[in-house]
Design a protein around this motif. Structure first.
Motif, PDB file in Angstrom:
ATOM      1  N   LEU A  98      16.459 -10.835  53.693  1.00 21.73           N
ATOM      2  CA  LEU A  98      15.203 -11.587  53.748  1.00 21.73           C
ATOM      3  C   LEU A  98      14.866 -12.180  52.389  1.00 21.73           C
ATOM      4  O   LEU A  98      14.391 -13.315  52.295  1.00 21.73           O
ATOM      5  N   ARG A  99      15.141 -11.437  51.330  1.00 22.07           N
ATOM      6  CA  ARG A  99      14.796 -11.899  49.987  1.00 22.07           C
ATOM      7  C   ARG A  99      15.770 -12.969  49.462  1.00 22.07           C
ATOM      8  O   ARG A  99      15.376 -13.776  48.617  1.00 22.07           O
ATOM      9  N   SER A 100      17.003 -12.930  49.937  1.00 24.47           N
ATOM     10  CA  SER A 100      17.999 -13.896  49.460  1.00 24.47           C
ATOM     11  C   SER A 100      18.251 -15.016  50.458  1.00 24.47           C
ATOM     12  O   SER A 100      19.077 -15.899  50.206  1.00 24.47           O
ATOM     13  N   GLN A 101      17.557 -14.953  51.611  1.00 23.37           N
ATOM     14  CA  GLN A 101      17.705 -15.944  52.679  1.00 23.37           C
ATOM     15  C   GLN A 101      19.156 -16.004  53.190  1.00 23.37           C
ATOM     16  O   GLN A 101      19.738 -17.067  53.379  1.00 23.37           O
ATOM     17  N   LEU A 102      19.704 -14.806  53.405  1.00 23.37           N
ATOM     18  CA  LEU A 102      21.035 -14.658  53.975  1.00 23.37           C
ATOM     19  C   LEU A 102      20.977 -13.659  55.116  1.00 23.37           C
ATOM     20  O   LEU A 102      20.023 -12.885  55.234  1.00 23.37           O
ATOM     21  N   CYS A 103      22.005 -13.676  55.960  1.00 28.24           N
ATOM     22  CA  CYS A 103      22.112 -12.683  57.026  1.00 28.24           C
ATOM     23  C   CYS A 103      23.450 -11.956  56.843  1.00 28.24           C
ATOM     24  O   CYS A 103      24.497 -12.603  56.723  1.00 28.24           O
ATOM     25  N   PHE A 104      23.406 -10.636  56.776  1.00 27.57           N
ATOM     26  CA  PHE A 104      24.580  -9.836  56.456  1.00 27.57           C
ATOM     27  C   PHE A 104      25.143  -9.149  57.697  1.00 27.57           C
ATOM     28  O   PHE A 104      24.404  -8.553  58.478  1.00 27.57           O
ATOM     29  N   ASP A 105      26.451  -9.228  57.839  1.00 25.92           N
ATOM     30  CA  ASP A 105      27.174  -8.563  58.910  1.00 25.92           C
ATOM     31  C   ASP A 105      27.820  -7.319  58.310  1.00 25.92           C
ATOM     32  O   ASP A 105      28.813  -7.424  57.579  1.00 25.92           O
ATOM     33  N   ASP A 155      17.866 -12.591  57.145  1.00 21.90           N
ATOM     34  CA  ASP A 155      17.243 -13.835  57.594  1.00 21.90           C
ATOM     35  C   ASP A 155      17.984 -14.372  58.826  1.00 21.90           C
ATOM     36  O   ASP A 155      19.083 -14.913  58.722  1.00 21.90           O
ATOM     37  N   GLN A 156      17.347 -14.232  60.007  1.00 22.94           N
ATOM     38  CA  GLN A 156      18.021 -14.623  61.248  1.00 22.94           C
ATOM     39  C   GLN A 156      18.254 -16.130  61.348  1.00 22.94           C
ATOM     40  O   GLN A 156      19.069 -16.572  62.163  1.00 22.94           O
ATOM     41  N   ARG A 157      17.603 -16.906  60.522  1.00 23.72           N
ATOM     42  CA  ARG A 157      17.877 -18.343  60.503  1.00 23.72           C
ATOM     43  C   ARG A 157      19.295 -18.632  60.024  1.00 23.72           C
ATOM     44  O   ARG A 157      19.840 -19.712  60.287  1.00 23.72           O
ATOM     45  N   GLN A 158      19.891 -17.658  59.330  1.00 25.28           N
ATOM     46  CA  GLN A 158      21.249 -17.820  58.803  1.00 25.28           C
ATOM     47  C   GLN A 158      22.281 -17.082  59.653  1.00 25.28           C
ATOM     48  O   GLN A 158      23.428 -16.901  59.226  1.00 25.28           O
ATOM     49  N   ALA A 159      21.883 -16.678  60.883  1.00 25.95           N
ATOM     50  CA  ALA A 159      22.771 -15.880  61.727  1.00 25.95           C
ATOM     51  C   ALA A 159      24.027 -16.632  62.145  1.00 25.95           C
ATOM     52  O   ALA A 159      25.039 -16.022  62.507  1.00 25.95           O
ATOM     53  N   VAL A 160      23.973 -17.970  62.110  1.00 22.67           N
ATOM     54  CA  VAL A 160      25.151 -18.749  62.502  1.00 22.67           C
ATOM     55  C   VAL A 160      26.269 -18.649  61.464  1.00 22.67           C
ATOM     56  O   VAL A 160      27.420 -18.947  61.762  1.00 22.67           O
TER      57      VAL A 160
END
Length: 305
Positions: A83-90, A49-54
């Motif tokens: 996408l399913r957990s509304q997180l962005c992983f590095d 989820d790119q909304r959580q990229a910060v």
């Protein structure tokens, strides 16, 4: 084939190909495919989820495979999971299993796919969320299929390759079984499961330690030169674990996202490629606490190769 008995041109071609693959896997330099090392200065966008990229969550995978292959397998999975957990992983790709262990011990990761004994070693820092339930994890000792080695006793005094000293089923369990039987060997640590299988296929070592899950997914052109000499008992498979400092609501969302993937037929390939074809919720006391009674602690090497 790697044998000397027929058709030398195809033999030379295959040996050259395997040598190239082996050298690539052994190299510390990153491969040409897009990937993320723990020291990379220009990371690709986070996955999910790119909304959580910060505020991306740092994830690392125990490096059983070359870095480019880890990224190719885990990148698509983490994209869907995010996408399913509304997180962005590095996605971090440590250069070696000892480098991965240092990240775990320092609590530097938010999530990690680790071996079962790693979970024991860092039980106060990481909580297992899910593991595969399709098959138990087993260590396997492989030899060249044309080798005269047929039983564990034949390994006395032989060179045996392992991915690292602290690899659970591929090293600790096998070395413990050899020690129990009084069979001395010369251990050679070659960084990854892929390197172990290539080392044996090219007859650079007499035998090598791996696990059923990586051997099953090995390149057929390599695997066809191997035979299984010995297999250990089965144990709960590698967990995908979360740092205990993360909000419980978040880790529950990640766990549920994993379980939802198992209900989606379109995600079967993604799950199989990361060795969790049938994810189920994991519990430390049930799945990994029993490993503390196996007597492996004295075989663990801190800062090991």
């Amino acid at each position: 084939m790697l044998s000397r008995d027929s058709n030398p041109k195809p033999v030379a071609n295959l040996v050259s190909l395997l040598l190239a693959l082996f050298c690539l896997a052994c190299s510390k330099a990153p491969g040409p495919a897009p990937q993320r090392s723990a020291s990379s200065e220009s990371p690709p966008p986070c996955l999910g989820d790119q909304r959580q990229a910060v505020k991306p969550r740092r994830v690392a995978v125990v490096p059983q495979l070359p870095p480019s292959e880890i990224y190719a397998r885990w990148g698509p999975l983490l994209q869907e999971l995010g996408l399913r957990s509304q997180l962005c992983f590095d996605l971090m790709v440590p250069s070696s299993i000892p480098a991965f262990e240092r990240l775990l011990e320092n609590g530097a990761l938010d999530y990690a796919f680790m071996n079962p004994y790693h979970q024991v070693m860092v039980k106060r820092v990481y909580r297992p969320l899910v593991r595969d339930d399709q098959r138990p994890l087993k260590g396997v000792l492989v030899a060249h299929r044309h080798s005269k080695l047929n039983k564990l006793e034949d390994l006395r005094g032989q060179t045996v390759s392992f991915p690292s000293a602290n690899a659970f089923a591929a090293s600790l369990l096998i070395r413990a079984d050899l020690r129990q039987r009084g069979i001395p060997i010369k251990a050679d640590y070659v960084k990854s499961h892929s390197n172990v299988y290539r080392s044996v296929a090219l007859k650079l070592s007499s035998a090598g330690g791996g696990v059923n899950n990586t051997l099953k997914r090995e390149d057929p052109d390599v695997a066809r030169h191997l035979k299984v000499l010995y297999a250990t008992r089965g144990y709960a498979a590698h967990p995908f674990s979360a740092n205990v400092r993360l909000p419980r609501a978040e880790t529950i969302a990640v766990e549920r996202a994993w379980l939802s993937l198992s209900q989606d037929p379109d995600q079967k390939t993604l799950l199989n490629r990361v060795q969790i074809p049938q994810p189920v919720s994991s519990n430390f006391q049930r799945d990994y606490a029993p490993l503390e009674t196996l007597g492996l602690a004295d075989l663990v090497m801190r800062g090991a190769p």
